[in-house]
Design an enzyme around this catalytic site. Sequence first.
Site, PDB file in Angstrom:
ATOM      1  N   ASP A 248       1.107  -1.004  -0.076  1.00  9.79           N
ATOM      2  CA  ASP A 248       0.086  -0.065  -0.912  1.00  9.79           C
ATOM      3  C   ASP A 248       1.025   1.434   0.169  1.00  9.79           C
ATOM      4  OD1 ASP A 248      -2.352   1.758   0.444  1.00  9.79           O
ATOM      5  OD2 ASP A 248      -1.340   2.195   2.474  1.00  9.79           O
TER       6      ASP A 248
ATOM      7  N   ASP B 230       0.060   7.350 -10.280  1.00  8.31           N
ATOM      8  CA  ASP B 230      -0.622   7.306 -10.991  1.00  8.31           C
ATOM      9  C   ASP B 230      -1.770   6.066 -10.638  1.00  8.31           C
ATOM     10  OD1 ASP B 230      -1.837   7.104 -13.535  1.00  8.31           O
ATOM     11  OD2 ASP B 230      -0.331   5.543 -14.091  1.00  8.31           O
TER      12      ASP B 230
END
Length: 517
Positions: free
Chosen positions: A360, A379
Amino acid sequence: MAVLEQQRPAARWYRPLLLAAVGVCAACGLVYELVLLTLSASLAGGGITQTSLIVAGFVAALGAGALLVKPFLGHAAATFVAVEILLGVVGGLSAVTLYVTFSFYGASGWVLVAGTAVIGVLVGAEVPLLMTLLQRGADDVDAQGSGRILADLNAADYAGALLGGLAWPFLLLPLAGQVRGAALTGLVNLLAAAVVAGVLLRAQLGPRARRTATAALLAAAALLGVLLWRAQDIEVDARQRLYDDPVVSAERSRYQEVVVTRRGDDVRLYLDGDLQFSSLDEHRYTESLVHPVLARDPQRVLVLGGGDGLAARELLRHPTVTEVVQVELDPAVLDLARTRLADLNDDALADPRVQVVVADAFTWLRDPPGAPFDAVVVDMPDPDTPALGRLYSTEFYGLVGSVLAPGGLVTVQAGSPYSTPAAYWRTLATVDSAGLTGTPYHVDVPSFGDWGFVLAQAGDAAPPLALSAQRPPTRFLDEAVLAAAGVFPPDRSRQELAPSTLDQPLVVDDMRQGYQG
């Protein structure tokens, strides 16, 4: 009273087995609620408001079910078996009903509301019925005895809920998926009803009631069995209706539904139904995201998200880049990047200059290994859920700035300044609130429409939009296009908005509002 004495089972195992049935039923009931919440998230975005309404509606339905069952307590055994059969069928079919409805009609809100209400009412009816059945099997039915029975009932109910809460995310969902997971839970519910009816409550059910219950249980089990057998075909047919092009790959990962479609040369990646790129014009998006951040010829670059490998491909084409660290949450997306998408990304993730980290991004940024980065590319998917909204927060961009070397640049994909202008300008404001200063720009990507980005650096000065003199040949982006990208028309001029934070994820609401005329 004499009738109750005749019905009271004498076996010592009556209460323990009935309490075990309480636990199983509670586990199934919680799984059904989690099915609804999961589908709410995957089909409709599942925001805080929608999640709260489902939970509140479910709790309210529990109370309604407890009241509605009061007239039937005199026939507790037969009513309990009927409730469990209905619950097994409705709960077992809930996922496939919602999924197919969404696929055919584009919305399933009314089915979600109806499913929440019906399942909640049936689950709410269980406790009064079980309490009645437990008292019939007890000799100590005075006030203190009733208290002990209620304590046992609540303990079994909560223990079962814990079991269901663990079984859904760690067992049923990853191994069976939503449709099969709900159907398997329905079968467990029916099995519990069969055991209770055939073993514990046999003496309390007349011959006709036993025959009816047996026929209903067999019919319900057959229905769910057919669903399990045909689940894949149903999912494939329903899923294909969501996409214009043939589906060539579909997987429900731990985090999202990952789908790849293909028609001729047009390969498309969807995450939870949202288009991530089309191979026909992804170069416009990728070049616009990557090349402005390379203006100062960095060597060490961090990519957050972008698991399809397209950003990494473009970075590796730049002559000064010697190392790319790619941080992606979902291994399923990375597997696609290394297989079906390898031709599109030039097998970038296999390049020795690329270090892939499965993590994460928010957690990884709190303790990143190694030296600061010369450039960072963010992104991430659009922030249309609270989980994604935290990746568009002041706190997140603050962490991004903390890993940036002096003079380094950051680019952020920021959504559409035309379709979701509030979300776009909110992202810019959030970047600016984190100790960075951003420059907005936007380009036309036919698959997405008008699409925006933010180029940022540390400090109070916004970085200029520029390209490196060492950049490789590009298909779309050049100096003239990038200069024009920094100009916004009057009807989409800059909005001064408050930043989005972990405490107030405003950007999520912005995304949900969509186009503003």
